[in-house]
Structure formats: C-alpha cells, structure tokens
Design an enzyme around this catalytic site. Sequence first.
Site, short mmCIF file in Angstrom:
data_model
loop_
_atom_site.label_atom_id
_atom_site.label_comp_id
_atom_site.label_asym_id
_atom_site.label_seq_id
_atom_site.Cartn_x
_atom_site.Cartn_y
_atom_site.Cartn_z
N GLU A 88 0.98 -1.05 0.05
CA GLU A 88 -0.08 -0.07 0.03
C GLU A 88 0.95 1.37 0.06
OE1 GLU A 88 -3.52 0.75 2.52
OE2 GLU A 88 -4.13 -1.19 2.29
N CYS A 104 2.50 8.86 1.83
CA CYS A 104 2.77 7.69 2.87
C CYS A 104 3.49 6.47 2.09
CB CYS A 104 1.69 7.47 3.75
SG CYS A 104 1.88 6.16 5.06
N CYS A 132 4.40 -6.53 7.93
CA CYS A 132 5.16 -6.08 9.21
C CYS A 132 5.13 -7.03 10.06
CB CYS A 132 4.59 -4.79 9.59
SG CYS A 132 5.57 -3.98 10.89
N CYS A 151 2.59 -4.76 16.07
CA CYS A 151 1.90 -4.04 17.05
C CYS A 151 0.31 -4.20 17.16
CB CYS A 151 2.07 -2.42 16.65
SG CYS A 151 3.89 -2.06 16.66
N CYS A 190 -2.26 -1.97 15.22
CA CYS A 190 -2.27 -1.76 13.95
C CYS A 190 -2.44 -3.08 12.76
CB CYS A 190 -0.58 -1.76 13.57
SG CYS A 190 -0.19 -1.50 11.80
N CYS A 219 -3.54 6.31 9.63
CA CYS A 219 -2.23 5.73 10.29
C CYS A 219 -2.90 4.48 11.06
CB CYS A 219 -1.76 6.54 11.19
SG CYS A 219 -0.56 6.25 12.35
#
Length: 361
Positions: free
Chosen positions: A114, A127, A134, A138, A141, A353
């Site tokens: 993305e 961004c 990832c 987290c 997220c 975010c």
Amino acid sequence: MGSKDQNQFQQTATLTPKQPTKLGASTALLGASLAELSAWVQQQGQPAYRGRQLHDWIYHKGVRSLTEISVFSKEWRSTLADVPIGRSTLHYRSVAPDDTVKYLLRLADGKIIEAVGIPTEKRLTVCVSTQVGCPMACDFCATGKGGFSRNLAQHEIIDQVLTVQEDFQRRVSHIVFMGMGEPLLNIENVVAAIRSLNEDVGISQRSITLSTVGIRGRIHQLAQHQLQVTLAVSLHASNQELREKLIPSAHKYPIQDLLAECREYVHLTGRRITFEYILLDGVNDLPEQAAELAQLLRGFQSHVNLIPYNPIREATYQRPSSRRIQAFASVLKQQKIAVSVRYSRGLEADAACGQLRTTHT
C-alpha cells in the site's frame, strides 16, 4: 532485537544498481543515479548523453518501459524490451471524502503493498511502505495483523512516490515512511531510496520523515548516514510494561535504552526527534500517563505527536474523546513538552495511520 532475530528479517532484494556493469535484465533501473545510467548506456554501445535522457524519462516522465522512450532509436529500443525499469502495477485505488487516495500496488512477484497520497492545497504527501507486511505485530495496527513477507527493494520504494505523483499530476512535496513495515529492518534499501528520491526525483531530505518503533542499534546506524530527514519514534506508552503490551518487540528493547539511543542520535545529527503517541481510550490516555511521558522526555530536543486512534476491524480499541485528548496534551504543555495533535487523513478509505492492509472490500 538480537542478531538472530534481525537476520531473519534480512531479505536479499533485487540487485541494487551500484555496479553499472550489472544493470540490465537481472535488475531494475529505477534507483540508479545519473552517473550509473550514463555508464550503463555506454556499456550498451551508446553515447553518454543517452544516460541523461534515460534518467529524465525514468524519474520525470514516468516511463514504464524502455520501448516507450521515443528519443531512442527503434533498433536500440527493440533490444531493451526485457530490461525492467522497476515499476509496479495498480491493483486497487480508493478515494476518501477528504481526497486522500489509497493505492494497492502489485509488485513483480505478485506481492501487494500500500501507498497513500495525501493532498492539501499547498503540498502533496506520500505515505510509503518499506516492507510487504510488517513483523512488529503492534496490537493496534492492521498491517501487523497480516504478518510479514519480505523487505522492499530500493526501486519498489521509489516507485510508490512516482505512482502517486503521476496519479495526482503534481509534484510530491513530502514523504513519510509510515506505511507498511518497519523501515529500520530494511535500512540499506530505505537509505538508498531516500538518497535517490532526493538526488534523482528532487525531493528535499528535510521534507522526508522516517518512522520507527525502535530497533536496537539501528537508530545509531541511521545516524551514521547523516541524513537530513526527520526521525519519528513510535512510543505509544509512557512506561515499559504498557509498551510491551502494545508493541511485542519492546520486551527486547527497554524504553530507557531506546531513549538513550535517541539522545545519541540528536547528538550525532543535530536533528530533533519526533515522538509519536497513538492515544487509546482508557489504555494510555490518562493524565498521570501524560505526566509520566513528560518525565521520560524531560530535557530532550524533541516534539510529541499525539495521534488519536484510528479504528481497525481486528482490534477493539477506541479513540478517546476530544476532552481526553486535549487533557493529555495540556499536561504535556504544562510540563514544557512540545506537543501537537495529529488527526489522520483517509480514515474512511482505511488509509489512515495504523489502518493499512493489503485487502479491500
């Protein structure tokens, strides 16, 4: 993070074009400098000025195939058909009511990443992702919920910026490395991409922000490159115990050690650090936690970005009320900590975010 843990994240990316003799069918041209492209065209039996033409067509005209470069002879173009520039293909595009655009981009191996274009009247921010997925996981997220596949190559990072620039038909002014992935686990390709975005695309390093949750030793490593980018460190908690609950990797890197490395970064670079803090209702947004955060950052050359939580389907956290957000910020201000509240763009398109995921509905 120990060396064994770090090694499992190190991926062998497409051969970077540092050695002009190896540019060609086995690697992408995107990311090569003017000097490298000039050397490469000469190795193909062409005059050096063709390198400047090639550089212009790749970085400023957005060519996706060398066969499209009309200033090259048809005969030479026919021999270049299989030489990859390194551009992705658009898999999906969505536009939020605030005109933020989310792009799902398909890479050469079929992986999806993305990128997000965030326009305002005076600037266009991209961004950028640095990994497919990832590994940091987290808890709040969406990207981390999907797991990790591999690092992005230098050209795959640069391509995201060019894609957004072409779609908006205006120059990109700012870049934030806040997309999918942990940039410092892909530091070599990220630094190489930053230099190319600066020198080849023409974006000031001071208009680039790199965000990290903190990887032991990597902030020090980044400082050695003496970049002029803004480093943004994601804290999201005012103490080690809470941080470990929100960021699993934090148990290998105590918050005091992280802050010590950040202080060293400020000393080595002279650059102020931004600390990012996602506010989660009833979890990390209490006034006493603000006071604890202020104590951690006292005497630091820094700025705190408070980011109200953006909901995702995979977690039950909630965004605090405006009253709680302002109360938290007020405590920091009273303690002489520079602070601002950043409301993310693109919320309705899952482009804000913490919301980036490689699926769409």
